[in-house]
Design a protein around this motif. Structure first.
Motif, PDB file in Angstrom:
ATOM      1  N   TYR A   1     -11.279  -5.797   6.819  1.00  0.00           N
ATOM      2  CA  TYR A   1     -12.077  -5.569   5.352  1.00  0.00           C
ATOM      3  C   TYR A   1     -11.176  -4.800   4.563  1.00  0.00           C
ATOM      4  N   HIS A   2     -11.121  -5.392   2.708  1.00  0.00           N
ATOM      5  CA  HIS A   2     -10.666  -5.013   2.657  1.00  0.00           C
ATOM      6  C   HIS A   2     -10.759  -4.101   0.926  1.00  0.00           C
ATOM      7  N   SER A   3      -9.921  -2.869   1.951  1.00  0.00           N
ATOM      8  CA  SER A   3      -9.996  -0.904   0.712  1.00  0.00           C
ATOM      9  C   SER A   3      -8.350  -1.310   0.466  1.00  0.00           C
ATOM     10  N   VAL A   4      -8.023  -0.333  -0.110  1.00  0.00           N
ATOM     11  CA  VAL A   4      -7.196  -0.155  -0.992  1.00  0.00           C
ATOM     12  C   VAL A   4      -6.002   1.110  -0.080  1.00  0.00           C
ATOM     13  N   ALA A   5      -5.130   0.965  -0.864  1.00  0.00           N
ATOM     14  CA  ALA A   5      -3.653   2.007  -0.334  1.00  0.00           C
ATOM     15  C   ALA A   5      -4.314   3.783  -0.610  1.00  0.00           C
ATOM     16  N   SER A   6      -4.122   4.687   0.277  1.00  0.00           N
ATOM     17  CA  SER A   6      -4.368   6.264  -0.313  1.00  0.00           C
ATOM     18  C   SER A   6      -6.485   6.067  -0.450  1.00  0.00           C
ATOM     19  N   PRO A   7      -7.112   5.412   0.432  1.00  0.00           N
ATOM     20  CA  PRO A   7      -8.766   4.920   0.551  1.00  0.00           C
ATOM     21  C   PRO A   7      -9.091   6.502  -0.343  1.00  0.00           C
ATOM     22  N   TYR A   8      -8.381   7.192   1.165  1.00  0.00           N
ATOM     23  CA  TYR A   8      -9.036   9.481   0.426  1.00  0.00           C
ATOM     24  C   TYR A   8      -8.692  10.004   0.060  1.00  0.00           C
TER      25      TYR A   8
ATOM     26  N   GLY B   1      -1.546  -1.665  -2.439  1.00  0.00           N
ATOM     27  CA  GLY B   1      -1.169  -1.189  -3.076  1.00  0.00           C
ATOM     28  C   GLY B   1      -2.115  -2.480  -4.334  1.00  0.00           C
ATOM     29  N   ALA B   2      -1.077  -1.607  -6.089  1.00  0.00           N
ATOM     30  CA  ALA B   2      -1.565  -1.879  -6.547  1.00  0.00           C
ATOM     31  C   ALA B   2      -1.155  -3.845  -7.234  1.00  0.00           C
ATOM     32  N   TYR B   3      -2.204  -4.397  -7.770  1.00  0.00           N
ATOM     33  CA  TYR B   3      -1.294  -5.781  -7.696  1.00  0.00           C
ATOM     34  C   TYR B   3      -0.281  -6.301  -8.747  1.00  0.00           C
ATOM     35  N   LEU B   4       0.936  -6.703  -8.222  1.00  0.00           N
ATOM     36  CA  LEU B   4       1.723  -6.891  -9.475  1.00  0.00           C
ATOM     37  C   LEU B   4       1.349  -7.954 -10.582  1.00  0.00           C
ATOM     38  N   GLN B   5       0.322  -8.639 -10.684  1.00  0.00           N
ATOM     39  CA  GLN B   5      -0.564  -9.234 -11.375  1.00  0.00           C
ATOM     40  C   GLN B   5      -1.366  -8.533 -12.403  1.00  0.00           C
TER      41      GLN B   5
ATOM     42  N   THR C   1      -4.858  -1.099  11.037  1.00  0.00           N
ATOM     43  CA  THR C   1      -5.161  -0.003   9.591  1.00  0.00           C
ATOM     44  C   THR C   1      -3.396  -0.268   8.733  1.00  0.00           C
ATOM     45  N   TYR C   2      -3.440  -1.686   7.746  1.00  0.00           N
ATOM     46  CA  TYR C   2      -2.363  -1.983   7.266  1.00  0.00           C
ATOM     47  C   TYR C   2      -2.087  -1.452   5.532  1.00  0.00           C
ATOM     48  N   GLU C   3      -1.189  -0.582   5.246  1.00  0.00           N
ATOM     49  CA  GLU C   3      -1.100   0.145   4.214  1.00  0.00           C
ATOM     50  C   GLU C   3      -0.297  -1.695   3.447  1.00  0.00           C
ATOM     51  N   LEU C   4      -0.442  -2.252   2.363  1.00  0.00           N
ATOM     52  CA  LEU C   4       0.412  -3.420   2.183  1.00  0.00           C
ATOM     53  C   LEU C   4       1.038  -3.103   0.419  1.00  0.00           C
ATOM     54  N   ALA C   5       1.941  -2.946   0.322  1.00  0.00           N
ATOM     55  CA  ALA C   5       3.027  -3.075  -0.598  1.00  0.00           C
ATOM     56  C   ALA C   5       4.057  -4.450  -0.618  1.00  0.00           C
TER      57      ALA C   5
ATOM     58  N   VAL D   1       3.260   3.198  -2.267  1.00  0.00           N
ATOM     59  CA  VAL D   1       2.861   2.789  -1.053  1.00  0.00           C
ATOM     60  C   VAL D   1       3.981   1.857  -0.260  1.00  0.00           C
ATOM     61  N   GLY D   2       5.080   2.149   1.074  1.00  0.00           N
ATOM     62  CA  GLY D   2       5.722   1.435   1.736  1.00  0.00           C
ATOM     63  C   GLY D   2       5.672  -0.263   2.057  1.00  0.00           C
ATOM     64  N   THR D   3       6.558  -0.187   2.037  1.00  0.00           N
ATOM     65  CA  THR D   3       6.962  -2.286   2.442  1.00  0.00           C
ATOM     66  C   THR D   3       7.444  -2.375   3.454  1.00  0.00           C
TER      67      THR D   3
END
Length: 226
Positions: A81-88, A118-122, A165-169, A212-214
């Motif tokens: 599932y494609h969620s978002v950083a800090s969903p709650y 995290g937010a997309y660079l693009q 569950t993985y946060e991504l940046a 978001v951590g890397t």
């Protein structure tokens, strides 16, 4: 050849995931709105599915519930599932929709993984002067779309990621720092007021950014953290 259904596969996120799967010799089946009326048939024969809801979907939990039901009927046992950083984050309604979607995925009975990008660079046009409806001096964990695709392909095709569950940046920076690197000016401008959820997001960003951590992404892609 393994097959993976990518729900929302025709948008920029879906295209990045499909491209990364192709690099691993996995057949990606991009699906969109036209496939929704008979989604169980569209996902039939796929070993796994990557679920992306449309941006600012008015009822993301309902979208996710429908997708999960279709996957179950078709016998697709694996979902990412494609969620978002800090969903709650109560101040951002569309993030709360992702949080509810995560809960549905976790209780689906399928083998699941959740990615929280995290937010997309693009999303930033750094080719010229940049107008920003929030402070350029708050921290973000920015994610490169290609890295998102690679991370998705890893968790979809390699063992050991079910229940994770993985946060991504890709990198941590402020927009101001990115603008300096690109050699373009940046200024804060008033919120254009195009959507109440976007206005809420800009207000939250103005106060807090979206850190978001890397290290998680670096580990998934076997590289050194930025």
């Amino acid at each position: 050849m393994a097959r993976v259904a990518v729900l929302g596969g025709h948008g920029k996120t879906g295209r990045a995931v499909c491209s990364a799967l192709a690099d691993r010799d996995v057949e990606a089946r991009p699906l969109g709105r036209a496939d929704w009326p008979d989604l169980p048939s569209a996902v039939a024969g796929c070993e796994a599915a990557y679920v992306i809801a449309p941006n600012l979907h008015p009822d993301e939990p309902a979208y996710v519930a429908s997708a999960l039901a279709a996957l179950g009927r078709a016998g697709v046992g694996r979902v990412v599932y494609h969620s978002v950083a800090s969903p709650y984050t109560p101040a951002m309604p569309h993030h709360l929709g992702k949080a509810a979607g995560e809960d549905l995925v976790r209780r689906s009975g399928l083998a699941w993984t959740i990615l929280q990008p995290g937010a997309y660079l693009q999303n930033l046009d750094l080719t010229g002067p940049l107008d920003l409806p929030y402070s350029p001096d708050v921290p973000f964990g920015f994610l490169d779309l290609a890295d998102l695709g690679r991370a998705a392909a890893v968790v979809l095709t390699e063992p050991g990621h079910a229940g994770a569950t993985y946060e991504l940046a890709t990198r941590v920076a402020t927009v101001g720092e990115l603008a300096v690197e690109a050699g373009v000016p940046v200024r804060q401008v008033p919120d254009p007021g195009t959507h109440p959820w976007l206005s809420a997001m800009f207000a939250y960003y103005d106060d807090h950014g979206l850190p978001v951590g890397t290290r998680v992404l670096a580990s998934l892609l076997d590289r050194t953290a930025a």
